[in-house]
Every structure is written in C-alpha cells, then in structure tokens.
Design an enzyme around this catalytic site. Structure first.
Site, short mmCIF file in Angstrom:
data_model
loop_
_atom_site.label_atom_id
_atom_site.label_comp_id
_atom_site.label_asym_id
_atom_site.label_seq_id
_atom_site.Cartn_x
_atom_site.Cartn_y
_atom_site.Cartn_z
N HIS A 35 17.39 -58.84 -20.43
CA HIS A 35 18.70 -59.29 -20.89
C HIS A 35 19.65 -58.11 -21.00
O HIS A 35 19.21 -56.95 -20.92
CB HIS A 35 18.56 -59.94 -22.28
CG HIS A 35 18.10 -58.97 -23.33
ND1 HIS A 35 16.77 -58.68 -23.52
CD2 HIS A 35 18.78 -58.20 -24.22
CE1 HIS A 35 16.66 -57.78 -24.48
NE2 HIS A 35 17.87 -57.46 -24.92
N HIS A 114 24.24 -52.15 -19.99
CA HIS A 114 23.01 -51.73 -19.33
C HIS A 114 21.90 -52.72 -19.65
O HIS A 114 21.88 -53.33 -20.71
CB HIS A 114 22.61 -50.30 -19.74
CG HIS A 114 22.13 -50.18 -21.15
ND1 HIS A 114 23.00 -50.12 -22.23
CD2 HIS A 114 20.88 -50.14 -21.67
CE1 HIS A 114 22.29 -50.03 -23.34
NE2 HIS A 114 21.00 -50.05 -23.04
P1 ATP Z 1 10.72 -54.23 -29.78
O1 ATP Z 1 11.63 -53.68 -30.86
O2 ATP Z 1 9.57 -55.03 -30.29
O3 ATP Z 1 10.34 -53.23 -28.75
P2 ATP Z 1 13.11 -55.34 -28.68
O4 ATP Z 1 13.71 -53.99 -28.89
O5 ATP Z 1 13.26 -55.99 -27.37
O6 ATP Z 1 11.56 -55.32 -28.98
P3 ATP Z 1 14.70 -56.04 -30.90
O7 ATP Z 1 14.38 -54.72 -31.55
O8 ATP Z 1 14.77 -57.25 -31.75
O9 ATP Z 1 13.65 -56.35 -29.76
O10 ATP Z 1 16.08 -55.85 -30.17
C1 ATP Z 1 16.78 -56.88 -29.53
C2 ATP Z 1 17.86 -56.27 -28.66
O11 ATP Z 1 18.78 -55.53 -29.46
C3 ATP Z 1 17.33 -55.27 -27.63
O12 ATP Z 1 18.18 -55.33 -26.50
C4 ATP Z 1 17.49 -53.95 -28.31
O13 ATP Z 1 17.65 -52.89 -27.38
C5 ATP Z 1 18.75 -54.16 -29.11
N1 ATP Z 1 18.72 -53.39 -30.34
C6 ATP Z 1 17.70 -53.29 -31.21
N2 ATP Z 1 18.00 -52.55 -32.26
C7 ATP Z 1 19.28 -52.12 -32.08
C8 ATP Z 1 20.19 -51.32 -32.83
N3 ATP Z 1 19.87 -50.78 -33.98
N4 ATP Z 1 21.41 -51.13 -32.31
C9 ATP Z 1 21.76 -51.67 -31.15
N5 ATP Z 1 20.97 -52.45 -30.39
C10 ATP Z 1 19.74 -52.67 -30.84
#
Ligand code: ATP
Ligand code: MG
Length: 163
Positions: A35, A114
């Site tokens: 995504h 990205h």
């Molecule tokens: P995991 O953390 O289990 O590796 P994930 O990163 O895909 O999985 P989430 O951490 O819930 O799942 O993040 C969801 C989306 O939001 C992802 O695209 C992630 O890169 C983005 N994201 C997560 N944390 C942040 C943050 N603090 N600031 C900006 N974007 C974020």
C-alpha cells in the site's frame, strides 16, 4: 485501534510488485499488504477520521510507479513516482488539513509518496527494472492495523471515493 489512511493497488499490480521484491533479500511485503500510506494516525478512534476524510474533495488520477530505491536510514526498498503527482499532492494536503482540523496529530515530515516493498533490506548493488504497474487512484481508504503473533494484519474500515 491503530489507524492509517492509504491507497491500495489493484491485485495484479500488487502481485507484480511483490514478485519483483521477492528476489531482493530482506523481508518482502506480501502482495495483499502492499500500500501507499497517506497519513498515519496511530491509536485513534475512527469516527472523526471518517468525517474528516468525507470532507476531502479530490480528483481520481493514476499513480505512476517509475522508480525503485533503497533507503539506508530505515533499510527499506520502495517504489513510487519520480515526483508526487499534483492530484495526489492536492488530495493529501486536503486530507492532512481536515485531519489537523479534527485535532489528529500527524507527522511533521513532508509527504513523500512511496510504496514500501522490502523491510530489513540489504543495500542492493543495483535494483532490477520494475515491472509495468497500472495503479488507478479512484478512492482512498481508512485502514486498521492489528498486531498479533504473526505480525500486523490490515483491514479496510472505510473507503472514500474520488471525483
Ligand atoms: P509492522 O509494524 O508489524 O512491521 P506495519 O509497519 O506494516 O507492520 P503499522 O506499523 O501499523 O504496520 O503501520 C501501518 C502503516 O503506517 C505502514 O505503512 C507504516 O509504514 C506506517 N507507519 C507506521 N508507523 C508510522 C509512524 N510513526 N509515522 C508514519 N507512518 C507510520
Ligand atoms: Mg510498523
């Protein structure tokens, strides 16, 4: 619940990107999880976010997937447009503005379009050419992320159509 706004690619485009990424080493993101994040809310209630997103008026457009890059600061490989398409920029600015008005606290970093394809990536010598990817942007989504022993699972909470 942990929430974020995102664009989701068509299934076959996600498949092509996942296949491309699977040969690179590191942790390739599975096709169904690929995504583009528009705004990350973190732990939040969805009601006000849904109302805010409904106020966003923006045009449907296409997301060109033109380049792939390794970022060493977070060790990811991503693909995306060379520059954020103007319609996407307008849409994201409107969404961020409405979320700000609804008192959500967002990142201060400027938006960089990205699509993360590999996590814990090794620095690649040279990335192979990307497949042709068609990514029409006709809607954006509010997504819930739940973390369990198998990692995170996403579920679409609400979709918002573009004009
Ligand atoms: P995991 O953390 O289990 O590796 P994930 O990163 O895909 O999985 P989430 O951490 O819930 O799942 O993040 C969801 C989306 O939001 C992802 O695209 C992630 O890169 C983005 N994201 C997560 N944390 C942040 C943050 N603090 N600031 C900006 N974007 C974020
Ligand atoms: Mg994460």
């Amino acid at each position: 619940m942990r929430l974020f706004f995102a664009l989701w690619p068509p299934r076959e485009s996600a498949r092509a990107l996942a296949d491309w990424a699977s040969g690179l080493g590191g942790r390739a993101i599975p096709a169904e999880k690929i995504h583009l994040t528009l705004a990350f809310l973190g732990e939040a209630e969805p009601q006000k976010a849904i109302a805010a997103a409904r106020r966003v008026e923006a045009s449907a457009h296409r997301l060109p997937i033109e380049m792939a890059k390794y970022w060493k600061h977070n060790r990811i490989v991503w693909a995306g447009p060379r520059e954020t398409p103007p319609d996407l920029k307008t849409m994201v600015d409107a969404l961020h503005f409405e979320l700000f008005r609804a008192e959500y606290i967002l990142e201060r970093r400027p938006f960089a379009a990205h699509v993360t394809l590999v996590r814990n990536a090794r620095p690649p010598r040279q990335l192979p050419p990307l497949p042709e990817v068609d990514w029409p942007v006709r809607e954006f989504c509010l997504v819930r992320s739940s973390v369990d022993s198998n990692g995170s699972t996403y579920g679409i909470v609400e979709r918002f159509a573009l004009n």
